[in-house]
Scaffold this motif. Structure first.
Motif, PDB file in Angstrom:
ATOM      1  N   THR A 388       0.856  -1.098   0.063  1.00 23.48           N
ATOM      2  CA  THR A 388      -0.151   0.109  -0.123  1.00 23.48           C
ATOM      3  C   THR A 388       0.908   1.303   0.028  1.00 23.48           C
ATOM      4  N   PHE A 389       0.372   2.226  -0.268  1.00 20.85           N
ATOM      5  CA  PHE A 389       0.997   3.628  -0.282  1.00 20.85           C
ATOM      6  C   PHE A 389      -0.215   4.589  -0.005  1.00 20.85           C
ATOM      7  N   THR A 390       0.240   5.749   0.568  1.00 13.60           N
ATOM      8  CA  THR A 390      -0.948   6.955   0.759  1.00 13.60           C
ATOM      9  C   THR A 390      -0.415   7.900  -0.351  1.00 13.60           C
ATOM     10  N   VAL A 391      -1.311   8.560  -1.141  1.00 13.50           N
ATOM     11  CA  VAL A 391      -1.383   9.383  -2.117  1.00 13.50           C
ATOM     12  C   VAL A 391      -0.879  10.734  -1.718  1.00 13.50           C
ATOM     13  N   ASP A 392       0.199  11.102  -2.122  1.00  8.06           N
ATOM     14  CA  ASP A 392       0.902  12.341  -1.790  1.00  8.06           C
ATOM     15  C   ASP A 392       0.730  13.287  -3.037  1.00  8.06           C
ATOM     16  N   PRO A 393       0.036  14.279  -3.197  1.00 10.97           N
ATOM     17  CA  PRO A 393      -0.070  14.934  -4.336  1.00 10.97           C
ATOM     18  C   PRO A 393       1.122  15.447  -4.891  1.00 10.97           C
ATOM     19  N   ASN A 400      -0.077  19.666 -12.535  1.00  7.35           N
ATOM     20  CA  ASN A 400      -0.762  20.306 -11.561  1.00  7.35           C
ATOM     21  C   ASN A 400      -1.251  19.391 -10.643  1.00  7.35           C
ATOM     22  N   GLN A 401      -0.636  19.232  -9.227  1.00 11.98           N
ATOM     23  CA  GLN A 401      -0.906  18.102  -8.311  1.00 11.98           C
ATOM     24  C   GLN A 401      -2.206  18.235  -7.405  1.00 11.98           C
ATOM     25  N   VAL A 402      -3.181  18.399  -8.335  1.00 13.12           N
ATOM     26  CA  VAL A 402      -4.672  18.602  -7.620  1.00 13.12           C
ATOM     27  C   VAL A 402      -5.246  17.216  -8.138  1.00 13.12           C
ATOM     28  N   THR A 403      -5.778  16.523  -6.916  1.00 13.96           N
ATOM     29  CA  THR A 403      -6.183  15.094  -7.137  1.00 13.96           C
ATOM     30  C   THR A 403      -7.320  14.939  -5.717  1.00 13.96           C
ATOM     31  N   ALA A 404      -8.411  14.340  -6.492  1.00 17.91           N
ATOM     32  CA  ALA A 404      -9.474  13.772  -5.510  1.00 17.91           C
ATOM     33  C   ALA A 404      -8.898  12.596  -4.636  1.00 17.91           C
ATOM     34  N   GLY A 407      -4.474  11.976   0.106  1.00 15.04           N
ATOM     35  CA  GLY A 407      -4.543  11.214   1.481  1.00 15.04           C
ATOM     36  C   GLY A 407      -5.261   9.743   1.522  1.00 15.04           C
ATOM     37  N   ARG A 408      -5.532   9.338   0.251  1.00  9.72           N
ATOM     38  CA  ARG A 408      -6.064   7.906   0.353  1.00  9.72           C
ATOM     39  C   ARG A 408      -4.930   6.692   0.413  1.00  9.72           C
ATOM     40  N   THR A 409      -5.330   5.806   1.203  1.00  4.81           N
ATOM     41  CA  THR A 409      -4.111   4.673   1.035  1.00  4.81           C
ATOM     42  C   THR A 409      -4.790   3.509   0.070  1.00  4.81           C
ATOM     43  N   LEU A 410      -3.665   3.458  -0.799  1.00  5.55           N
ATOM     44  CA  LEU A 410      -4.389   2.508  -2.185  1.00  5.55           C
ATOM     45  C   LEU A 410      -3.278   1.254  -2.085  1.00  5.55           C
ATOM     46  N   TYR A 411      -4.065   0.271  -2.481  1.00  5.90           N
ATOM     47  CA  TYR A 411      -3.283  -1.098  -2.746  1.00  5.90           C
ATOM     48  C   TYR A 411      -2.776  -1.090  -4.137  1.00  5.90           C
ATOM     49  N   GLY A 412      -1.399  -1.656  -4.327  1.00  4.71           N
ATOM     50  CA  GLY A 412      -0.894  -1.682  -5.787  1.00  4.71           C
ATOM     51  C   GLY A 412       0.066  -0.808  -5.781  1.00  4.71           C
TER      52      GLY A 412
END
Length: 444
Positions: A388-393, A400-404, A407-412
């Motif tokens: 897993t990793f946590t999304v860091d824009p 442009n590091q704008v993303t919905a 801060g989400r933790t994702l698998y893969g």
């Protein structure tokens, strides 16, 4: 070269295998038993338990270059793609200036893309009022199909087609065997809905009712049936339209449909007021609708999952849903976002590869892409599916590091990405650009 993994995602499912690659030709030469001896002089890449996936094919990317390169660009977009396991993308004909509605405009875009392509790139043409004479020349020049809007696109240089012009354009496209891809929302129903103003997401959602999608898709089906035309529904948000599409297919209507990671992973209930990084059109809908989209995927009613990466500068994401730019940046995050939701729902990486690699490749006729089998391009994504990793824009390669997904933790975790047998990204860091420009391949 030989890439060896205990989990190679072949068209028939996962297997332990050794994948032989001709680096000179950029092709897969054979998929062999796992313990096959490596030929003398060949290099072995032992991937252990990491999964070897076919490189993702993303057929819905707004690169915005040239003209709006402050929003994105071919260099930044293809770096993000490579970091996220995407080896082929297809660029939308807007929001670049000029839009890809003439052959000269296509050549301008190709000249810009050629200089900085980290992945392979194909191009959509645009169908807009007044450019019917340009459609066949664009087709002959190699675009993969044509995009049309049924309501304002958000940029003045790419206006929508009214019903009469849609019919005329589709008749022309059907005449040379082309594909029309459609942003399917009914303009009349959108105009009759409450206008979106202010920070409340609920007000924005009410301004884009699912009936607008359903009615537009029903009309597109009727037109495709009448003209015996091939059509594709972009970024399906309303799951209520799936029975319409399934019935049309049973009747022989040539219609396909895609959905996007944000519709499969984000829900209206979780969007905070003022969080316009979640704004897109059509909109992210409720959790029950999301469940129905997943059911459509499981049933084979949805053909592919693609990003609809539509970025902008941060200043355009104001806190008012009526004024903010609509688009979600996810090109680098699509694979882990979809896999995170898929694994929770009992789906496999073989499913993900079908939705995000072979499905999009088949849509646009890129027969050398989208699968790990002899004769295909040696395009791969190496994935650690249980990490897993946590999304860091700040870690994204988007301009442009704008993303919905912040801060989400994702698998893969994408370990590496390979294009035609050469590593183009290693642990999220792209190498030098080696991508090529793709043209439509004749269907046999």
């Amino acid at each position: 070269m030989v890439l060896r993994s205990r989990r190679v995602m072949t068209p028939d499912g996962p297997r332990a295998a050794s994948v032989a690659v001709s680096v000179a030709e950029g092709r897969i030469t054979a998929v062999l038993p796992y313990d096959t001896a490596v030929p003398p002089g060949a290099r072995l890449e032992d991937l252990g338990d990491d999964v070897l996936l076919p490189g993702l094919v993303d057929t819905h990317v707004h690169v915005n270059d040239p003209g709006r390169t402050a929003w994105e660009g071919f260099g930044s977009a293809t770096r993000a793609a490579a970091a996220g396991g995407v080896t082929t993308l297809v660029d939308m004909p807007l929001n670049s200036v000029p839009p890809t509605t003439t052959v000269p405009a296509l050549e301008v875009k190709r000249a810009v893309a050629r200089r900085s392509a980290h992945v392979d790139i194909g191009f959509w043409g645009g169908a807009v009022p007044g450019n019917v004479p340009e459609l066949r020349p664009l087709h002959d020049a190699g675009v993969l199909g044509f995009k049309a809007f049924l309501l304002p696109s958000g940029v003045d240089e790419f206006p929508p087609l009214d019903p009469g012009r849609l019919r005329t354009a589709l008749r022309e496209i059907a005449g040379f065997g082309g594909l029309l891809i459609v942003h399917a929302e009914d303009a009349r129903l959108i105009d009759g809905a409450p206008p979106p103003t202010g920070p409340r997401y609920a007000d924005f959602l009410a301004s884009r009712p699912r009936t607008a999608e359903n009615e537009a898709i029903a009309g597109l089906i009727a037109l495709a049936r009448e003209l015996d035309a091939r059509v594709h529904v972009l970024h399906l948000s309303s799951a209520e339209a799936l029975p319409l599409i399934a019935d049309a297919r049973r009747e022989g209507v040539r219609i396909t449909v895609e959905t996007c990671p944000h519709f499969l992973t984000l829900t209206a209930e979780e969007v905070p007021d003022g969080a316009t990084e979640f704004k897109c059109c059509p909109p992210i809908r409720e959790a029950a609708n999301q469940d129905a989209l997943w059911a459509g995927l499981a049933a084979g009613e949805i053909d592919c999952v693609v990003s609809d990466h539509s970025p902008c500068t941060a200043d355009l994401k104001v806190g008012d849903f009526g004024r903010a730019w609509g688009g979600i940046s996810s090109l680098q995050l699509g694979l882990p976002a979809v896999w995170t939701a898929a694994r929770r729902r009992g789906h496999t990486l073989h499913d993900v590869a079908r939705w995000m690699s072979s499905g999009p490749a088949a849509l646009v006729g890129l027969d050398r892409k989208g699968a790990i089998e002899a004769g295909r391009d040696a395009d791969f994504a190496v994935l650690a599916p249980d990490e897993t990793f946590t999304v860091d824009p700040a870690a994204l390669h988007h301009r442009n590091q704008v993303t919905a997904y912040a801060g989400r933790t994702l698998y893969g975790v994408v370990r590496s990405t390979w294009l035609r047998g050469r590593k183009i990204a290693d642990h999220g860091t792209p190498t030098d650009p080696t991508g090529r420009l793709l043209e439509r391949q004749a269907r046999t």
